[in-house]
Design a protein around this motif. Structure first.
Motif, PDB file in Angstrom:
ATOM      1  N   THR A  65       0.821  -1.209   0.000  1.00  0.00           N
ATOM      2  CA  THR A  65       0.000   0.000   0.000  1.00  0.00           C
ATOM      3  C   THR A  65       0.855   1.260   0.000  1.00  0.00           C
ATOM      4  OG1 THR A  65      -0.224   0.051   2.413  1.00  0.00           O
ATOM      5  CG2 THR A  65      -1.920  -1.144   1.183  1.00  0.00           C
ATOM      6  N   ALA A  66       2.112   1.146   0.364  1.00  0.00           N
ATOM      7  CA  ALA A  66       3.037   2.283   0.300  1.00  0.00           C
ATOM      8  C   ALA A  66       3.807   2.210  -1.007  1.00  0.00           C
ATOM      9  CB  ALA A  66       4.010   2.252   1.472  1.00  0.00           C
ATOM     10  N   ARG A  67       4.175   3.377  -1.512  1.00  0.00           N
ATOM     11  CA  ARG A  67       4.992   3.434  -2.725  1.00  0.00           C
ATOM     12  C   ARG A  67       6.119   4.430  -2.491  1.00  0.00           C
ATOM     13  NH1 ARG A  67      -0.147   3.340  -5.876  1.00  0.00           N
ATOM     14  NH2 ARG A  67      -0.275   1.204  -6.573  1.00  0.00           N
ATOM     15  N   ASP A  68       7.339   3.942  -2.564  1.00  0.00           N
ATOM     16  CA  ASP A  68       8.512   4.806  -2.446  1.00  0.00           C
ATOM     17  C   ASP A  68       9.009   5.126  -3.846  1.00  0.00           C
ATOM     18  OD1 ASP A  68       8.279   4.551   0.249  1.00  0.00           O
ATOM     19  OD2 ASP A  68      10.194   3.574   0.566  1.00  0.00           O
ATOM     20  N   TYR A  69       9.009   6.405  -4.182  1.00  0.00           N
ATOM     21  CA  TYR A  69       9.484   6.851  -5.493  1.00  0.00           C
ATOM     22  C   TYR A  69      10.920   7.318  -5.351  1.00  0.00           C
ATOM     23  CZ  TYR A  69       4.694   6.621  -7.091  1.00  0.00           C
ATOM     24  OH  TYR A  69       3.451   6.170  -7.437  1.00  0.00           O
ATOM     25  N   PHE A  70      11.789   6.818  -6.236  1.00  0.00           N
ATOM     26  CA  PHE A  70      13.185   7.216  -6.167  1.00  0.00           C
ATOM     27  C   PHE A  70      13.767   7.372  -7.563  1.00  0.00           C
ATOM     28  CE2 PHE A  70      13.039   2.650  -5.994  1.00  0.00           C
ATOM     29  CZ  PHE A  70      14.086   2.226  -6.795  1.00  0.00           C
ATOM     30  N   CYS A  71      14.823   8.155  -7.635  1.00  0.00           N
ATOM     31  CA  CYS A  71      15.488   8.435  -8.903  1.00  0.00           C
ATOM     32  C   CYS A  71      16.260   7.193  -9.349  1.00  0.00           C
ATOM     33  CB  CYS A  71      16.426   9.624  -8.750  1.00  0.00           C
ATOM     34  SG  CYS A  71      17.397   9.944 -10.241  1.00  0.00           S
ATOM     35  N   LEU A  77      15.371   9.148  -2.679  1.00  0.00           N
ATOM     36  CA  LEU A  77      13.923   9.110  -2.510  1.00  0.00           C
ATOM     37  C   LEU A  77      13.431  10.518  -2.165  1.00  0.00           C
ATOM     38  CD1 LEU A  77      11.477   6.795  -1.077  1.00  0.00           C
ATOM     39  CD2 LEU A  77      11.917   8.743   0.391  1.00  0.00           C
ATOM     40  N   PRO A  78      12.803  11.240  -3.113  1.00  0.00           N
ATOM     41  CA  PRO A  78      12.306  12.575  -2.795  1.00  0.00           C
ATOM     42  C   PRO A  78      10.917  12.583  -2.151  1.00  0.00           C
ATOM     43  CG  PRO A  78      12.242  12.196  -5.162  1.00  0.00           C
ATOM     44  CD  PRO A  78      12.818  10.961  -4.538  1.00  0.00           C
ATOM     45  N   PHE A  79      10.113  11.555  -2.415  1.00  0.00           N
ATOM     46  CA  PHE A  79       8.767  11.503  -1.843  1.00  0.00           C
ATOM     47  C   PHE A  79       8.226  10.087  -1.929  1.00  0.00           C
ATOM     48  CE2 PHE A  79       8.772  13.596  -6.022  1.00  0.00           C
ATOM     49  CZ  PHE A  79       8.215  12.596  -6.797  1.00  0.00           C
ATOM     50  N   ARG A  80       7.133   9.873  -1.196  1.00  0.00           N
ATOM     51  CA  ARG A  80       6.518   8.552  -1.154  1.00  0.00           C
ATOM     52  C   ARG A  80       5.031   8.693  -0.874  1.00  0.00           C
ATOM     53  NH1 ARG A  80       5.946   6.000   3.871  1.00  0.00           N
ATOM     54  NH2 ARG A  80       6.530   4.030   2.888  1.00  0.00           N
ATOM     55  N   ILE A  81       4.293   7.649  -1.145  1.00  0.00           N
ATOM     56  CA  ILE A  81       2.906   7.534  -0.707  1.00  0.00           C
ATOM     57  C   ILE A  81       2.939   6.629   0.516  1.00  0.00           C
ATOM     58  CG2 ILE A  81       0.610   6.649  -1.258  1.00  0.00           C
ATOM     59  CD1 ILE A  81       1.181   7.366  -4.191  1.00  0.00           C
TER      60      ILE A  81
END
Length: 126
Positions: A65-71, A77-81
């Motif tokens: 249910t979480a999503r870690d967005y990274f380059c 990692l600049p942001f996540r859900i």
């Protein structure tokens, strides 16, 4: 409310976010300890992508249910859900959060001195 410019280390991921930076969160969960990000939550509409979200990599684990967005270039990692509450947390009254968790360390010109750090005991969440 202030608009902040943000990016990953290499600049391939850029964004801006509106927030009142009155605290940051530090979590001791298995990924939080390793990542050491300082997080501040904002509503969905407060984050504006200047780089298409599709250009980032995503990491999901456990409940998915979480999503870690990274380059994909520099790995930052600049942001996540954030993850959604567990059944036990919902029974205890915790409400789902619909928004973004911003890594404040990716924001330009932020002085962290004097900003309170809220410790989240994510290690005990199951």
């Amino acid at each position: 409310m202030k608009t902040h410019q943000g990016s990953c280390h290499c600049g391939a991921c850029r964004f801006e976010v509106d927030l009142d930076l009155d605290h940051v969160r530090s979590c001791n969960c298995s990924i939080g300890r390793r990542r050491a990000a300082l997080i501040h939550r904002v509503p969905k509409e407060a984050l504006r992508m200047l780089t298409p979200l599709e250009n980032l990599s995503v990491y999901e684990w456990h409940t998915k249910t979480a999503r870690d967005y990274f380059c994909p270039s520099c790995g930052i990692l600049p942001f996540r859900i954030p993850s959604q509450p567990t059944a036990d947390e919902i029974r205890a009254g915790k409400l789902p959060f619909e928004g973004w968790a911003i890594n404040v360390l990716c924001l330009a010109n932020v002085d962290l001195a004097g900003i309170p750090v809220v410790r989240i005991n994510g290690a005990d969440l199951r």
